[in-house]
Design a protein around this motif. Sequence first.
Motif, PDB file in Angstrom:
ATOM      1  N   LEU A   1      13.383  43.135  -4.075  1.00  0.00           N
ATOM      2  CA  LEU A   1      13.550  41.692  -3.939  1.00  0.00           C
ATOM      3  C   LEU A   1      12.265  41.121  -3.348  1.00  0.00           C
ATOM      4  O   LEU A   1      11.908  41.409  -2.200  1.00  0.00           O
ATOM      5  CB  LEU A   1      14.736  41.370  -3.029  1.00  0.00           C
ATOM      6  N   ALA A   2      11.550  40.327  -4.135  1.00  0.00           N
ATOM      7  CA  ALA A   2      10.251  39.800  -3.711  1.00  0.00           C
ATOM      8  C   ALA A   2      10.359  38.299  -3.459  1.00  0.00           C
ATOM      9  O   ALA A   2      10.542  37.514  -4.393  1.00  0.00           O
ATOM     10  CB  ALA A   2       9.185  40.092  -4.761  1.00  0.00           C
TER      11      ALA A   2
ATOM     12  N   LEU B   1       9.500  36.913   8.054  1.00  0.00           N
ATOM     13  CA  LEU B   1      10.750  36.902   7.298  1.00  0.00           C
ATOM     14  C   LEU B   1      10.914  38.198   6.514  1.00  0.00           C
ATOM     15  O   LEU B   1      11.975  38.831   6.552  1.00  0.00           O
ATOM     16  CB  LEU B   1      10.787  35.703   6.350  1.00  0.00           C
ATOM     17  N   VAL B   2       9.872  38.611   5.796  1.00  0.00           N
ATOM     18  CA  VAL B   2       9.960  39.837   5.006  1.00  0.00           C
ATOM     19  C   VAL B   2      10.217  41.046   5.903  1.00  0.00           C
ATOM     20  O   VAL B   2      11.071  41.894   5.612  1.00  0.00           O
ATOM     21  CB  VAL B   2       8.669  40.041   4.180  1.00  0.00           C
ATOM     22  N   ARG B   3       9.510  41.116   7.013  1.00  0.00           N
ATOM     23  CA  ARG B   3       9.617  42.295   7.876  1.00  0.00           C
ATOM     24  C   ARG B   3      10.880  42.290   8.734  1.00  0.00           C
ATOM     25  O   ARG B   3      11.210  43.317   9.335  1.00  0.00           O
ATOM     26  CB  ARG B   3       8.366  42.402   8.737  1.00  0.00           C
ATOM     27  N   LYS B   4      11.554  41.159   8.777  1.00  0.00           N
ATOM     28  CA  LYS B   4      12.817  41.088   9.502  1.00  0.00           C
ATOM     29  C   LYS B   4      13.820  42.112   8.969  1.00  0.00           C
ATOM     30  O   LYS B   4      14.639  42.646   9.730  1.00  0.00           O
ATOM     31  CB  LYS B   4      13.392  39.670   9.360  1.00  0.00           C
ATOM     32  N   PHE B   5      13.746  42.416   7.697  1.00  0.00           N
ATOM     33  CA  PHE B   5      14.747  43.277   7.056  1.00  0.00           C
ATOM     34  C   PHE B   5      14.438  44.766   7.197  1.00  0.00           C
ATOM     35  O   PHE B   5      15.312  45.588   6.953  1.00  0.00           O
ATOM     36  CB  PHE B   5      14.875  42.891   5.582  1.00  0.00           C
ATOM     37  N   ARG B   6      13.215  45.082   7.558  1.00  0.00           N
ATOM     38  CA  ARG B   6      12.829  46.492   7.735  1.00  0.00           C
ATOM     39  C   ARG B   6      13.303  47.343   6.546  1.00  0.00           C
ATOM     40  O   ARG B   6      13.873  48.416   6.712  1.00  0.00           O
ATOM     41  CB  ARG B   6      13.389  47.046   9.045  1.00  0.00           C
ATOM     42  N   SER B   7      13.054  46.837   5.362  1.00  0.00           N
ATOM     43  CA  SER B   7      13.551  47.497   4.158  1.00  0.00           C
ATOM     44  C   SER B   7      12.458  47.583   3.104  1.00  0.00           C
ATOM     45  O   SER B   7      11.754  46.595   2.850  1.00  0.00           O
ATOM     46  CB  SER B   7      14.743  46.721   3.577  1.00  0.00           C
ATOM     47  N   PRO B   8      12.327  48.734   2.449  1.00  0.00           N
ATOM     48  CA  PRO B   8      11.371  48.832   1.339  1.00  0.00           C
ATOM     49  C   PRO B   8      11.809  48.030   0.122  1.00  0.00           C
ATOM     50  O   PRO B   8      11.047  47.885  -0.831  1.00  0.00           O
ATOM     51  CB  PRO B   8      11.352  50.336   1.033  1.00  0.00           C
ATOM     52  N   TRP B   9      13.040  47.493   0.160  1.00  0.00           N
ATOM     53  CA  TRP B   9      13.553  46.733  -0.977  1.00  0.00           C
ATOM     54  C   TRP B   9      13.345  45.230  -0.820  1.00  0.00           C
ATOM     55  O   TRP B   9      13.783  44.454  -1.667  1.00  0.00           O
ATOM     56  CB  TRP B   9      15.034  47.054  -1.190  1.00  0.00           C
ATOM     57  N   VAL B  10      12.657  44.808   0.239  1.00  0.00           N
ATOM     58  CA  VAL B  10      12.303  43.397   0.418  1.00  0.00           C
ATOM     59  C   VAL B  10      10.799  43.306   0.624  1.00  0.00           C
ATOM     60  O   VAL B  10      10.250  43.871   1.581  1.00  0.00           O
ATOM     61  CB  VAL B  10      13.031  42.763   1.622  1.00  0.00           C
TER      62      VAL B  10
END
Length: 326
Positions: free
Chosen positions: A202-203, A221-230
């Motif tokens: 999800l980009a 915002l992107v790093r808030k999720f700590r996920s390789p999928w964002v």
Amino acid sequence: MNRRTFVKMAAMAAVAASASPVAAQCCCAAAPCGFRTKLRKALIRKRLTPEVVAELKDAGFDGVELTDTKVTLEEARAARDLAIKNGITIHSFMGAWFKFNEPELYAAEVERAKAAIRLTAAYGASVMLIVPSGGWKDDVALPPWKEIKPTFNPETLEMTAAVKGDNAPYAGYIAKQNNATRCAIRAMNELIPVAAAEGVILAIENVGNRYWLSPEFSLALVRKFRSPWVKYYFDLGNQTNISMADGWLRVLGPEIVKLHIKDEVYDTTRSYGTRQVPIGKGILDFKSIRRTIEEIGYNGWVSIESSGWTEREHSAIMDKFFAGTL
């Protein structure tokens, strides 16, 4: 290894390749251009048909980003097969804007986003572009574009100020920004398991909706999720009313998985503050941008969003951009 595991591993590899410099072959096929990063050019089209395939190949493009959310999974799989047969890569699907910030629409929009993720996977694309907030209604005072200097809590991402100095006139804007942030975080956390299961990144893209309007805010915002999928889908022109692309590229660099390219001019008669023009006729410094792309080590696809030229001319323009001569 089943298909789903393979897709996941391929997507993760794509992220790693985009996030760090590699000893890639030069971007120019005919002669050395001095860049180690390799860029690939794509057009944006609604659907992939035999006619679109012929257009892409005739103009010298080997990639496409698709946008039509009304296709069925069966149609998407057929398009994937058509692409593979003709050596075309469907590198991304434009899931686009979702109004997670409107309470009465939230549940339906989350389901719509899940359907778009599955459609992306059916196309064989590794990335879905997503904008996790709707637009603005004319019910709050909005700060002028050039005055926007957001400050925010790094833990909660709550905006504390929109501009330097007196923020009282923009209390409504700040409240709406914070609502959009809370809703985006909630929705994206619901979508991440679906994205991971389908092997789709999800980009989040920077667009003209006045949310997360600094590279640092977008990165948080992107790093808030700590996920390789964002990750992040960076549009080189969409933030021109605030600042030029180079600073955004340097801040967001490790999180960028795709690029859009367009050109803009300032236009104070428009609410957005800029107007799109044919690429090469605006104010973007593409030589500087290309050097910055090399600096951050981005390797990957660049989709062109431009009019005013034929597709063959667009292809030649992108070749110049890749070579650092545009």
